[in-house]
Design a protein around this motif. Structure first.
Motif, PDB file in Angstrom:
ATOM      1  N   THR A   8      -2.564   5.096  -0.879  1.00  0.00           N
ATOM      2  CA  THR A   8      -2.362   4.518  -2.218  1.00  0.00           C
ATOM      3  C   THR A   8      -2.973   5.414  -3.285  1.00  0.00           C
ATOM      4  O   THR A   8      -2.364   5.648  -4.336  1.00  0.00           O
ATOM      5  N   ASN A   9      -4.176   5.942  -3.028  1.00  0.00           N
ATOM      6  CA  ASN A   9      -4.795   6.865  -3.983  1.00  0.00           C
ATOM      7  C   ASN A   9      -3.930   8.103  -4.193  1.00  0.00           C
ATOM      8  O   ASN A   9      -3.737   8.547  -5.332  1.00  0.00           O
ATOM      9  N   ALA A  10      -3.417   8.670  -3.114  1.00  0.00           N
ATOM     10  CA  ALA A  10      -2.584   9.870  -3.237  1.00  0.00           C
ATOM     11  C   ALA A  10      -1.322   9.567  -4.036  1.00  0.00           C
ATOM     12  O   ALA A  10      -0.939  10.328  -4.936  1.00  0.00           O
ATOM     13  N   VAL A  11      -0.685   8.464  -3.738  1.00  0.00           N
ATOM     14  CA  VAL A  11       0.549   8.087  -4.435  1.00  0.00           C
ATOM     15  C   VAL A  11       0.273   7.804  -5.911  1.00  0.00           C
ATOM     16  O   VAL A  11       1.044   8.191  -6.779  1.00  0.00           O
ATOM     17  N   THR A  12      -0.835   7.149  -6.185  1.00  0.00           N
ATOM     18  CA  THR A  12      -1.162   6.746  -7.557  1.00  0.00           C
ATOM     19  C   THR A  12      -1.652   7.904  -8.412  1.00  0.00           C
ATOM     20  O   THR A  12      -1.284   8.009  -9.586  1.00  0.00           O
ATOM     21  N   HIS A  13      -2.463   8.785  -7.854  1.00  0.00           N
ATOM     22  CA  HIS A  13      -3.152   9.786  -8.671  1.00  0.00           C
ATOM     23  C   HIS A  13      -2.560  11.189  -8.610  1.00  0.00           C
ATOM     24  O   HIS A  13      -2.928  12.033  -9.435  1.00  0.00           O
TER      25      HIS A  13
ATOM     26  N   LEU B 271      -6.629  -0.116   7.157  1.00  0.00           N
ATOM     27  CA  LEU B 271      -7.080  -0.450   5.809  1.00  0.00           C
ATOM     28  C   LEU B 271      -7.451   0.804   5.028  1.00  0.00           C
ATOM     29  O   LEU B 271      -7.025   0.998   3.887  1.00  0.00           O
ATOM     30  N   LEU B 272      -8.231   1.684   5.654  1.00  0.00           N
ATOM     31  CA  LEU B 272      -8.669   2.893   4.949  1.00  0.00           C
ATOM     32  C   LEU B 272      -7.510   3.860   4.732  1.00  0.00           C
ATOM     33  O   LEU B 272      -7.443   4.523   3.693  1.00  0.00           O
ATOM     34  N   ALA B 273      -6.595   3.926   5.684  1.00  0.00           N
ATOM     35  CA  ALA B 273      -5.393   4.750   5.486  1.00  0.00           C
ATOM     36  C   ALA B 273      -4.597   4.221   4.299  1.00  0.00           C
ATOM     37  O   ALA B 273      -4.107   5.003   3.472  1.00  0.00           O
TER      38      ALA B 273
ATOM     39  N   ARG C 202       5.763   7.450  -3.776  1.00  0.00           N
ATOM     40  CA  ARG C 202       6.231   6.215  -4.409  1.00  0.00           C
ATOM     41  C   ARG C 202       5.463   5.048  -3.792  1.00  0.00           C
ATOM     42  O   ARG C 202       5.303   4.979  -2.570  1.00  0.00           O
ATOM     43  N   LYS C 203       5.019   4.119  -4.626  1.00  0.00           N
ATOM     44  CA  LYS C 203       4.246   2.976  -4.130  1.00  0.00           C
ATOM     45  C   LYS C 203       5.025   2.177  -3.098  1.00  0.00           C
ATOM     46  O   LYS C 203       4.434   1.618  -2.182  1.00  0.00           O
ATOM     47  N   ARG C 204       6.331   2.131  -3.216  1.00  0.00           N
ATOM     48  CA  ARG C 204       7.128   1.342  -2.272  1.00  0.00           C
ATOM     49  C   ARG C 204       7.096   1.920  -0.853  1.00  0.00           C
ATOM     50  O   ARG C 204       7.481   1.252   0.096  1.00  0.00           O
ATOM     51  N   HIS C 205       6.621   3.169  -0.689  1.00  0.00           N
ATOM     52  CA  HIS C 205       6.550   3.793   0.635  1.00  0.00           C
ATOM     53  C   HIS C 205       5.196   3.602   1.319  1.00  0.00           C
ATOM     54  O   HIS C 205       5.043   3.954   2.484  1.00  0.00           O
ATOM     55  N   VAL C 206       4.213   3.049   0.617  1.00  0.00           N
ATOM     56  CA  VAL C 206       2.893   2.828   1.210  1.00  0.00           C
ATOM     57  C   VAL C 206       2.977   1.891   2.425  1.00  0.00           C
ATOM     58  O   VAL C 206       2.372   2.182   3.459  1.00  0.00           O
ATOM     59  N   PRO C 207       3.733   0.784   2.365  1.00  0.00           N
ATOM     60  CA  PRO C 207       3.838  -0.061   3.565  1.00  0.00           C
ATOM     61  C   PRO C 207       4.435   0.678   4.769  1.00  0.00           C
ATOM     62  O   PRO C 207       4.041   0.422   5.911  1.00  0.00           O
ATOM     63  N   THR C 208       5.351   1.601   4.522  1.00  0.00           N
ATOM     64  CA  THR C 208       5.925   2.402   5.612  1.00  0.00           C
ATOM     65  C   THR C 208       4.837   3.236   6.276  1.00  0.00           C
ATOM     66  O   THR C 208       4.762   3.327   7.504  1.00  0.00           O
ATOM     67  N   ALA C 209       3.981   3.839   5.467  1.00  0.00           N
ATOM     68  CA  ALA C 209       2.866   4.629   6.012  1.00  0.00           C
ATOM     69  C   ALA C 209       1.955   3.738   6.840  1.00  0.00           C
ATOM     70  O   ALA C 209       1.541   4.111   7.945  1.00  0.00           O
ATOM     71  N   ARG C 210       1.644   2.573   6.323  1.00  0.00           N
ATOM     72  CA  ARG C 210       0.782   1.632   7.045  1.00  0.00           C
ATOM     73  C   ARG C 210       1.392   1.264   8.400  1.00  0.00           C
ATOM     74  O   ARG C 210       0.698   1.245   9.422  1.00  0.00           O
ATOM     75  N   GLN C 211       2.687   0.989   8.439  1.00  0.00           N
ATOM     76  CA  GLN C 211       3.367   0.640   9.688  1.00  0.00           C
ATOM     77  C   GLN C 211       3.343   1.792  10.681  1.00  0.00           C
ATOM     78  O   GLN C 211       3.116   1.596  11.881  1.00  0.00           O
TER      79      GLN C 211
END
Length: 141
Positions: free
Chosen positions: A49-54, A42-44, A12-21
């Motif tokens: 984001t690519n994994a979540v999106t695609h 940044l690269l993570a 879910r896109k809403r979980h990308v910031p959690t991964a970044r943190q």
């Protein structure tokens, strides 16, 4: 002995910031800060984001693994959509999307992907200059 941090997030896109943190915290815990930490984060963010999106598998989990071994850090982002491999896309100047893998190619020391029996993994490798200096044995020892 390598240090490793592995975690999973829902696709879910809403979980990308959690991964970044989580990535930023793991890097800080290992003493990786400044520009190298910014670049890896940044690269993570791009790979997650690519994994979540695609990823086309419903209710999938995206797995993120950071491995630090001496001065070398490997970032791996895996998802269960093993048939859809990433492709480097050369975006036009007016396109708003499609530059993530170009960033990875330009900023990582190496990157690639592999198919595993039940998932694919996109990885990026980095050599951390300050850790390279820190692991060097002083002359005369």
């Amino acid at each position: 002995m390598p240090e490793t941090e592995t975690f999973r997030i829902a696709k879910r896109k809403r979980h990308v910031p959690t991964a970044r943190q989580r990535i930023r915290k793991a890097l800080a815990d290992w003493g990786v800060t400044g520009e190298p930490a910014d670049t890896i984060t940044l690269l993570a963010n791009e790979l997650v984001t690519n994994a979540v999106t695609h990823c086309r598998v419903s209710h999938a989990l995206v797995e993120v693994t950071l491995t630090l071994h001496g001065p070398d850090l490997t970032l791996e982002v895996s998802d269960p959509d093993r048939e859809h491999l990433p492709e480097l896309h050369h975006s036009g100047a007016d396109e708003e999307r499609g530059r993530g893998l170009a960033l990875v190619e330009g900023l990582a020391d190496a990157w690639g992907h592999r198919q595993e029996p039940f998932r694919k993994c996109v990885w990026a490798r980095f050599t951390l200059p300050e850790r390279q200096e820190a692991t060097r044995v002083p002359a005369g020892l």
